[in-house]
Structure formats: C-alpha cells, structure tokens
Design an enzyme around this catalytic site. Structure first.
Site, PDB file in Angstrom:
ATOM      1  CB  SER A 129      -0.950  -0.088   1.249  1.00 32.37           C
ATOM      2  OG  SER A 129      -1.887  -0.755   0.891  1.00 32.37           O
TER       3      SER A 129
ATOM      4  N   GLY B 299       2.915  -0.845   3.991  1.00 32.84           N
ATOM      5  CA  GLY B 299       2.281  -1.642   2.906  1.00 32.84           C
ATOM      6  C   GLY B 299       2.387  -3.283   3.564  1.00 32.84           C
TER       7      GLY B 299
ATOM      8  CE1 TYR C  49      -5.253   1.948   3.947  1.00 32.71           C
ATOM      9  CE2 TYR C  49      -5.634  -0.223   3.789  1.00 32.71           C
ATOM     10  CZ  TYR C  49      -4.852   0.771   3.320  1.00 32.71           C
ATOM     11  OH  TYR C  49      -3.943   0.808   2.733  1.00 32.71           O
ATOM     12  CB  SER C  50     -12.056   0.815   1.344  1.00 32.88           C
ATOM     13  OG  SER C  50     -12.597   0.244   0.179  1.00 32.88           O
ATOM     14  CG  ASN C  51      -6.832  -2.205  -0.364  1.00 29.86           C
ATOM     15  OD1 ASN C  51      -5.853  -1.750  -0.380  1.00 29.86           O
ATOM     16  ND2 ASN C  51      -7.028  -3.196   0.571  1.00 29.86           N
TER      17      ASN C  51
END
Length: 389
Positions: free
Chosen positions: A106, A344, A199-201
């Site tokens: 990330s 990440g 948090y969301s990808n």
C-alpha cells in the site's frame, strides 16, 4: 496492502511446485549484516557504539522468527545506510541482497495520490468535484452513488466504499481494474460519504481509473513518468500485466498462519489484484527518497502538498495516533513530532517507514506475512528508533 490478513492466499499464492518450507535452525540464530552506503562513512566515535537499527533487525530475526529484515536510513545530510539481517532464501540459506527489491503493497497508494494531486495542480482534476464528473455512471450500488462521492473522499478513505478484497478468487489470477471495482460494488456502502474514516483498497482502484480517464494513458505509465523517472528511482517499477516475478535481486517472501507454522514461499505472484492500491515493487532506499521528495515539494506544488498533509484521525490498521491525509499518513514519534509515510502489506512482504520534516527518512521491510501482527509492532519500533536517534 496495509495490514490485511491474506489467509486466502496462503496456499494459492505459493510458487509453482512449492510447498510449505520449515525454517532451518540456522535462521533462528542468523547474525545480521550491516552494509554502509558509499556516501555514509561513520565517525570513529559512532562506529564504536552499538547500532540500534541493526540490533532491532537482529531481534526481528532472532526473537520474532522472521526470515529476513532489511532497512535503509537517511540522515539530514542525505547520507544513507543500508542494513540486512537473516537469510534471503530459507531453503538455501543465501544472503539477503543488499537493499533488495520487495513488493511494497500500500505504499503504492501514495504514488497514486501524488499523480492525482499533480493533475489537480494542472487544473485537470478538482478535489471537491464528484467522482461522477470524471467517471459518469461508473460508481453505482446499494447506497453507493458516484454523484455523492468526491475525489478528496476517495483519497482520504472517507468515501464509504466497501473493500473488494473478500471477493477475490481463491486462485491468484490476473484482474482488470474495472473487475476489482465491480467486485466491490456487489456490497452496500459502509456509510455515507464524508461521515467516517475507513480503510478500503477500492478507493485507490477508483483513483487509478480516474487518472487513466483524465490522462488517456495507463496508470503505470503516468506513475513511471511523473514519479519514478522524475526522481530517478532506478529500482522501482509498476509490474506489467501478468508479470509475477521480481526483476532485480530480492529476498524471498513468505506467508504463514502463525509463528509456529511452516513458511510458504509466495515470492512469485500476479499482483494485478492490488493495482493502484498496492502493485509497485521497490527498495527501501528508493522509498526513503520518494517520501523525502513528497515532503520537500519536489513532486507537488505547495497548495497540493498542503492538501495532502491535511489529515483526519485514522483507525485500524494504523498505529495509535496515526492520521490519514490524501494517501499520506502521519505517525507520532516517541521522541516528539511525527513522520509521514504509509506502509504496506503484500503476501510475502511487509514494509513500514517514512520521512520527517527535518530531513530524516527510514524504511524497514520484512519477508513474511502472517496473521499474528505482533512482530509488525516491533518493525514499527525499529522505524521509530531510526528516526529518533
């Protein structure tokens, strides 16, 4: 990608013909090796003192049982030291490559956010415009409407969009970015836009699609041209579609369910399921250069950098006291002040680090991902030590 439990990949992510590999006893007592950058001679007085960063990496290998740990630390004068501990391949006992390449997960989000903010500075995107302005009709679902979600909200993780991760196939395969978004839109919104932080990808997949729509070029090309080539990050790249390899010398990456379980080699994997949220490969030294350049204005105009550093309180998966800006996270330091980075997680690799406003930077990578996140608190402690000393 940051602090996700990747249990679904524990078997399907292994290399072809691979099997769980027990850690040789030699790994448990591996002696860390520090290598000095060419521009970082140490004064005799400093060389005589125990190096706390090296001690921290050694403890990650000896006490936490991690196969390998790597670090890069840059002081205010730009002198860089690189460190290693453990072994690069538990099957052969080979050395950890100095400043080896790893999957940075990330941290990719910060690269994507920088490109979006550059486009804001060029007048091609407005932060408070809706996603629908640039991608009309694309974002629709139960409680989800791109006419109500702004560009700022997707960069700051306040959009309410669900994460697509739980819908990924058991077998790691190639994914188109639109496919990832469609997976997320199967679920209903988690909250109204702007009402919470979560948090969301999916937010960064959407940011990548936004870049491609506005520039009419692939995201990978824009990241390469605007960031990687501009900074001369010679060991950083956005893997091509279906490229499961790591180009340059690198430590192997592993997954395990718990500290007493065998390791599975997951070094080679198609990373397309992470795309704009987590696909990039880099080194610790390139990451310290990148985050330094983010903070010193090399990549962004003052107005956009100020927006990037405007934060809201962040929860899991980040450390206590962390705050989330536009793809950039501030974390308190034990010595006072804070540092800016992201961190990440990707099957096989975990990375933590960032830079301070005073010019120091540090990044640490380890080569195992497991459901027990306790060792990662120790990794974060090494980062804190490197930035506070």
């Amino acid at each position: 990608m940051r602090e996700q439990a990747w249990q679904r990949f524990r078997s399907s992510g292994r290399r072809q013909g691979g099997r769980p590999i027990a850690v040789p006893a030699a790994v448990a007592v591996a002696v860390g090796v520090m290598t000095m950058g060419a521009l970082a001679p140490l004064p005799a007085s400093a060389a005589a003192k125990p190096d706390t960063v090296q001690q921290g990496l050694d403890a990650l290998v000896q006490s936490d049982g991690l196969p390998a740990a790597l670090a890069s630390v840059k002081d205010r004068d730009g002198h860089t030291r690189t460190y290693t501990a453990g072994v690069g391949d538990v099957a052969t006992g080979s050395a950890v490559p100095r400043d080896g390449q790893v999957r940075i997960g990330s941290n990719t989000k910060t690269f994507t956010a920088v490109v979006v903010l550059q486009l804001v500075g060029e007048g091609k995107i407005r932060l408070d415009a809706t996603v629908d302005k640039y991608l009309p009709g694309l974002v629709r679902g139960e409680g989800i409407d791109g006419r109500r979600i702004t560009v700022r909200q997707i960069l700051q993780q306040t959009s309410g969009l669900p994460d697509y991760l739980k819908h990924l196939d058991e077998d790691v395969r190639y994914y188109q970015p639109r496919e990832l978004l469609d997976l997320a839109l199967q679920d209903k919104a988690h909250f109204d836009p702007g009402k919470k932080w979560e948090y969301s990808n999916t937010n960064y997949v959407l940011a990548g699609l936004l870049v491609e729509k506005v520039t009419h070029r692939p995201l990978a090309e824009e990241v390469d041209r605007r960031v990687i080539q501009h900074l001369g990050l010679r060991h950083t790249y956005f893997p091509a579609p279906r490229d499961a390899t790591i180009r340059e010398p690198h430590p192997h990456g592993y997954y395990r369910d718990a500290a007493d379980q065998p390791l599975t080699d997951v070094t080679e994997m198609d990373p397309s399921w992470a795309w704009a949220a987590g696909q990039i490969i880099s080194t610790n030294s390139d990451l310290t250069r990148f985050f330094t350049a983010v903070l010193d204005g090399t990549l962004l105009r003052p107005a956009q950098l100020a927006q990037m550093r405007t934060t809201v309180p962040a929860g899991a998966p980040f450390a206590d006291g962390a705050r989330y800006g536009l793809g950039l996270v501030s974390t308190p330091l034990s010595c006072g002040g804070l540092y800016w980075g992201h961190g990440g997680s990707f099957p096989g690799y975990e990375t933590r680090g960032g830079a301070t406003d005073k010019g120091r930077a540090a990044n640490v990578a380890v080569t195992v991902q497991q459901t027990d996140k306790t060792p990662m608190k120790h990794v974060e402690s090494v980062v804190d030590t490197a930035l506070c000393r």
